[in-house]
Design a protein around this motif. Structure first.
Motif, mmCIF file in Angstrom:
data_model
loop_
_atom_site.group_PDB
_atom_site.id
_atom_site.type_symbol
_atom_site.label_atom_id
_atom_site.label_comp_id
_atom_site.label_asym_id
_atom_site.label_seq_id
_atom_site.Cartn_x
_atom_site.Cartn_y
_atom_site.Cartn_z
ATOM 1 N N TRP A 22 1.550 -4.706 1.751
ATOM 2 C CA TRP A 22 1.298 -3.453 2.091
ATOM 3 C C TRP A 22 2.409 -3.099 2.560
ATOM 4 O O TRP A 22 2.065 -1.413 1.603
ATOM 5 C CB TRP A 22 0.901 -3.867 3.316
ATOM 6 C CG TRP A 22 -0.619 -3.612 3.417
ATOM 7 C CD1 TRP A 22 -1.500 -4.762 3.762
ATOM 8 C CD2 TRP A 22 -1.215 -2.505 2.536
ATOM 9 N NE1 TRP A 22 -2.433 -3.963 3.919
ATOM 10 C CE2 TRP A 22 -2.840 -3.238 3.079
ATOM 11 C CE3 TRP A 22 -1.245 -1.665 2.334
ATOM 12 C CZ2 TRP A 22 -4.145 -1.659 3.114
ATOM 13 C CZ3 TRP A 22 -2.159 -0.421 1.973
ATOM 14 C CH2 TRP A 22 -3.417 -0.626 2.333
ATOM 15 N N LYS A 24 2.877 -1.181 -1.371
ATOM 16 C CA LYS A 24 1.460 -0.379 -2.105
ATOM 17 C C LYS A 24 1.714 0.953 -0.631
ATOM 18 O O LYS A 24 1.329 1.541 -1.395
ATOM 19 C CB LYS A 24 0.718 -0.913 -1.118
ATOM 20 C CG LYS A 24 -0.035 -2.665 -2.590
ATOM 21 C CD LYS A 24 -0.147 -1.740 -3.843
ATOM 22 C CE LYS A 24 -0.675 -3.312 -4.300
ATOM 23 N NZ LYS A 24 -0.804 -2.955 -5.704
ATOM 24 N N TRP A 38 -3.009 6.897 -4.105
ATOM 25 C CA TRP A 38 -4.068 6.926 -3.148
ATOM 26 C C TRP A 38 -4.715 8.669 -2.569
ATOM 27 O O TRP A 38 -6.025 9.174 -3.188
ATOM 28 C CB TRP A 38 -4.211 5.766 -2.562
ATOM 29 C CG TRP A 38 -5.574 5.943 -1.880
ATOM 30 C CD1 TRP A 38 -6.130 6.185 -0.342
ATOM 31 C CD2 TRP A 38 -6.626 4.957 -2.437
ATOM 32 N NE1 TRP A 38 -7.619 5.625 -0.135
ATOM 33 C CE2 TRP A 38 -7.512 4.648 -1.353
ATOM 34 C CE3 TRP A 38 -7.149 4.536 -3.860
ATOM 35 C CZ2 TRP A 38 -8.853 4.573 -1.728
ATOM 36 C CZ3 TRP A 38 -8.084 4.055 -3.787
ATOM 37 C CH2 TRP A 38 -9.507 3.998 -2.749
ATOM 38 N N THR A 42 -8.423 4.137 4.127
ATOM 39 C CA THR A 42 -6.949 2.520 4.650
ATOM 40 C C THR A 42 -6.731 2.243 5.800
ATOM 41 O O THR A 42 -6.410 3.454 6.576
ATOM 42 C CB THR A 42 -5.753 3.248 3.579
ATOM 43 O OG1 THR A 42 -6.821 4.043 2.537
ATOM 44 C CG2 THR A 42 -5.311 2.054 3.373
ATOM 45 N N CYS A 77 -6.850 -3.906 1.267
ATOM 46 C CA CYS A 77 -7.451 -2.870 0.472
ATOM 47 C C CYS A 77 -7.495 -1.082 1.090
ATOM 48 O O CYS A 77 -6.821 -0.724 1.818
ATOM 49 C CB CYS A 77 -9.035 -2.568 0.537
ATOM 50 S SG CYS A 77 -10.388 -2.415 1.876
ATOM 51 N N TYR A 78 -7.181 0.063 -0.223
ATOM 52 C CA TYR A 78 -7.397 1.254 0.341
ATOM 53 C C TYR A 78 -8.437 1.486 0.079
ATOM 54 O O TYR A 78 -9.743 0.667 0.165
ATOM 55 C CB TYR A 78 -6.330 2.173 -1.212
ATOM 56 C CG TYR A 78 -5.586 2.442 -1.414
ATOM 57 C CD1 TYR A 78 -4.552 1.848 -0.911
ATOM 58 C CD2 TYR A 78 -4.893 0.864 -2.496
ATOM 59 C CE1 TYR A 78 -2.731 2.418 -1.372
ATOM 60 C CE2 TYR A 78 -3.602 1.105 -2.901
ATOM 61 C CZ TYR A 78 -2.465 1.236 -2.139
ATOM 62 O OH TYR A 78 -1.274 1.958 -2.907
ATOM 63 N N SER A 80 -9.052 -3.325 -3.714
ATOM 64 C CA SER A 80 -8.315 -4.417 -3.532
ATOM 65 C C SER A 80 -6.773 -3.684 -3.413
ATOM 66 O O SER A 80 -6.283 -3.558 -4.916
ATOM 67 C CB SER A 80 -8.647 -5.813 -3.288
ATOM 68 O OG SER A 80 -7.939 -6.731 -3.438
ATOM 69 N N ILE A 81 -6.225 -4.267 -2.819
ATOM 70 C CA ILE A 81 -4.416 -4.233 -2.785
ATOM 71 C C ILE A 81 -4.184 -6.280 -3.278
ATOM 72 O O ILE A 81 -2.775 -6.205 -3.750
ATOM 73 C CB ILE A 81 -3.667 -3.729 -2.317
ATOM 74 C CG1 ILE A 81 -3.447 -4.828 -0.587
ATOM 75 C CG2 ILE A 81 -4.139 -2.703 -1.377
ATOM 76 C CD1 ILE A 81 -2.335 -4.163 0.234
ATOM 77 N N TYR A 124 -12.695 -3.713 -7.575
ATOM 78 C CA TYR A 124 -13.218 -2.427 -5.732
ATOM 79 C C TYR A 124 -14.854 -2.685 -5.842
ATOM 80 O O TYR A 124 -15.191 -3.476 -6.937
ATOM 81 C CB TYR A 124 -12.654 -1.219 -6.782
ATOM 82 C CG TYR A 124 -13.710 -0.785 -7.859
ATOM 83 C CD1 TYR A 124 -14.964 0.272 -7.263
ATOM 84 C CD2 TYR A 124 -13.582 -0.711 -8.658
ATOM 85 C CE1 TYR A 124 -15.739 0.317 -7.999
ATOM 86 C CE2 TYR A 124 -13.590 -0.164 -10.016
ATOM 87 C CZ TYR A 124 -15.860 0.061 -9.226
ATOM 88 O OH TYR A 124 -16.654 0.227 -10.277
ATOM 89 N N TYR A 176 -7.279 3.363 -11.707
ATOM 90 C CA TYR A 176 -6.965 2.532 -11.015
ATOM 91 C C TYR A 176 -7.104 1.316 -12.121
ATOM 92 O O TYR A 176 -5.895 0.155 -12.219
ATOM 93 C CB TYR A 176 -6.744 1.736 -10.034
ATOM 94 C CG TYR A 176 -6.362 2.336 -8.651
ATOM 95 C CD1 TYR A 176 -4.755 1.646 -8.580
ATOM 96 C CD2 TYR A 176 -6.297 4.203 -7.976
ATOM 97 C CE1 TYR A 176 -3.934 2.276 -7.479
ATOM 98 C CE2 TYR A 176 -6.131 4.269 -7.250
ATOM 99 C CZ TYR A 176 -4.571 4.210 -6.967
ATOM 100 O OH TYR A 176 -4.232 4.677 -5.748
#
Length: 192
Positions: free
Chosen positions: A39, A42, A49, A69, A75-76, A102-103, A108, A151
């Protein structure tokens, strides 16, 4: 190409545990430390985002677009609320379209949450992970297209998202925990 359930479980195991060994302890698990480190990386890219959310505002004029988020999840999140004039009337049932990226893996999901009110009092919410109701499909498609375009992620098929996993994701415990919970959120209906 969508990763397999086995590949996604291997990824999820890096960030979530198969036991409660670290519950109520002051020190963090190695999995928690990995999620926190991811995180931190990200969040350095959060402007990307926010640009996606800005694109959604242009593509869906009149709708309220929120950032869902939460760095405790994997995830975002993009939240699309009904047009302002409808939201102000506080209908008995209000739908929210949710897009999660998802990170943890390049996947997604887009789903809907039905929120119920009695007057102005919030009564509850229920997530619908399957296809969007007919009246929301165009909105869900815009969210999906924007996530894919910005993305390059692929949609996680529902049958893979619902694969049970032996992981503890916050207060979600096996046998109820699924890949959806591990990759996105353990509380899909929580979209205030």
């Amino acid at each position: 190409m969508t990763p397999s359930a086995e590949e996604l479980l291997a990824i999820a195991r890096r960030y979530w545990r198969e036991d409660k060994l670290y519950d109520f302890r002051l020190d963090h698990s190695p999995e928690f430390d990995r999620l926190e480190a991811l995180w931190n990386e990200k969040l350095k890219e959060i402007d990307r985002w926010w640009a996606l959310l800005g694109d959604l505002r242009k593509e869906l004029p009149g709708y309220s677009i929120g950032d869902g988020t939460a760095p405790v999840n994997g995830c975002y999140g993009a939240l699309v609320y009904p047009p302002r004039e409808k939201a102000l009337q506080r209908p008995q049932i209000c739908w929210v379209v949710v897009g999660y990226l998802s990170i943890l893996a390049p996947v997604y999901t887009v789903y809907c949450v039905r929120r119920e009110f009695l007057g102005k009092q919030f009564r509850g919410a229920k997530a619908f992970l399957g296809p969007a109701p007919l009246e929301l499909r165009d909105i869900a498609e815009v969210v999906a297209q924007r996530i894919e375009a910005n993305y390059g992620a692929t949609a996680l098929p529902l049958e893979i998202a619902q694969t049970p996993v032996p992981l503890y994701v916050h207060f979600m415990e096996p046998p109820r925990t699924t890949l959806f919970h591990a990759l996105f959120s353990s509380e899909p209906e929580n979209v205030a």
